[in-house]
Design a protein around this motif. Structure first.
Motif: not given
Length: 250
Positions: A27-46
């Protein structure tokens, strides 16, 4: 830049990447890893989706996942919970059955695997049309952060023994940060018989047997910040037993 509710378009070729995130007490890790994933995919147009497979975590991980789905959208955050802890292999099967991407990324939800390496995985896969790209801690700039000497030695020795016995042709046999063509992953999982920590090793052994092409990208593995490691004495014993069983079978 805001990444909430992002609707990044698919890159050239129309590829879509489905991230499988099995969770248990994250529960503590999930919000952070999801934010990091969304950020990465969005910035690289994936183009992407993140499939969360929670095994009835008692800490309320699924409740957090539901909030994240509202935040980022049901097309990006897909929830596929299960009734209890049923094993990593079946979690991947469950995830593949619900994946709409033509590529699948497997990684840990505890932030041990940084999403910043995913674009490198994709770049290498496209350049060589690889069936599998796996992260490695043991070549190039790869490494581990946050482990004491004992755990580093344990990991090195375990990987050395496995590589010597099984000769899979990859430098990090025990890693679990990988990119697969979806049909390749489905075929490997259908052939794998191991459970627990040996599961990932057998995936690479079977990949070699089937003649699948594999590339490696150096990564930095970071020890979990929140929660407890699931690797203990019992898991090490199971690993060694499973390793020798796998050696006997292959």
């Amino acid at each position: 830049m805001s990444f909430l509710g992002s609707t990044a378009s698919a890159p050239a070729g129309g590829d879509k990447y489905s991230v499988l995130l099995p969770t248990y007490n994250e529960r503590h890790n999930l919000p952070v890893i999801i934010w990091m994933l969304v950020k990465t995919f969005t910035e690289h147009n994936i183009n992407y989706e993140i499939i969360i497979i929670d095994d009835n975590s008692p800490d309320g991980t699924l409740d957090i996942a539901k909030q994240l789905q509202v935040l980022y959208g049901a097309d990006r955050i897909v929830l596929r919970p299960r009734a209890g802890k049923l094993g990593l292999g079946t979690a991947y099967v469950h995830g593949i059955e619900n994946a709409t991407g033509n590529f699948v990324i497997i990684m840990d939800a505890d932030m041990s695997h940084h999403p910043k390496f995913i674009p490198e995985f994709i770049k290498l896969q496209k350049a060589q049309n690889l069936d599998i790209v796996t992260g490695t801690r043991y070549t190039g700039s790869g490494g581990v952060h946050g482990w004491d000497l004992r755990r580093k030695l344990t990991s090195r020795v375990a990987n050395y023994i496995a590589s010597t016995l099984l000769q899979p042709g990859v430098s990090d046999l025990t890693g679990s940060f990988r990119l697969y063509k979806k049909p390749v992953l489905a075929k490997l999982i259908s052939a794998v018989i191991s459970k627990g920590y040996v599961f990932q090793m057998e995936m690479m052994v079977r990949a070699r047997q089937f003649g699948f092409s594999i590339g490696e990208v150096p990564i930095t593995f970071v020890d979990r910040v929140y929660g407890e490691s699931k690797m203990g004495a019992d898991e090490i014993a199971q690993y060694l037993l499973g390793l020798f069983k796998l050696f006997a079978l292959t």
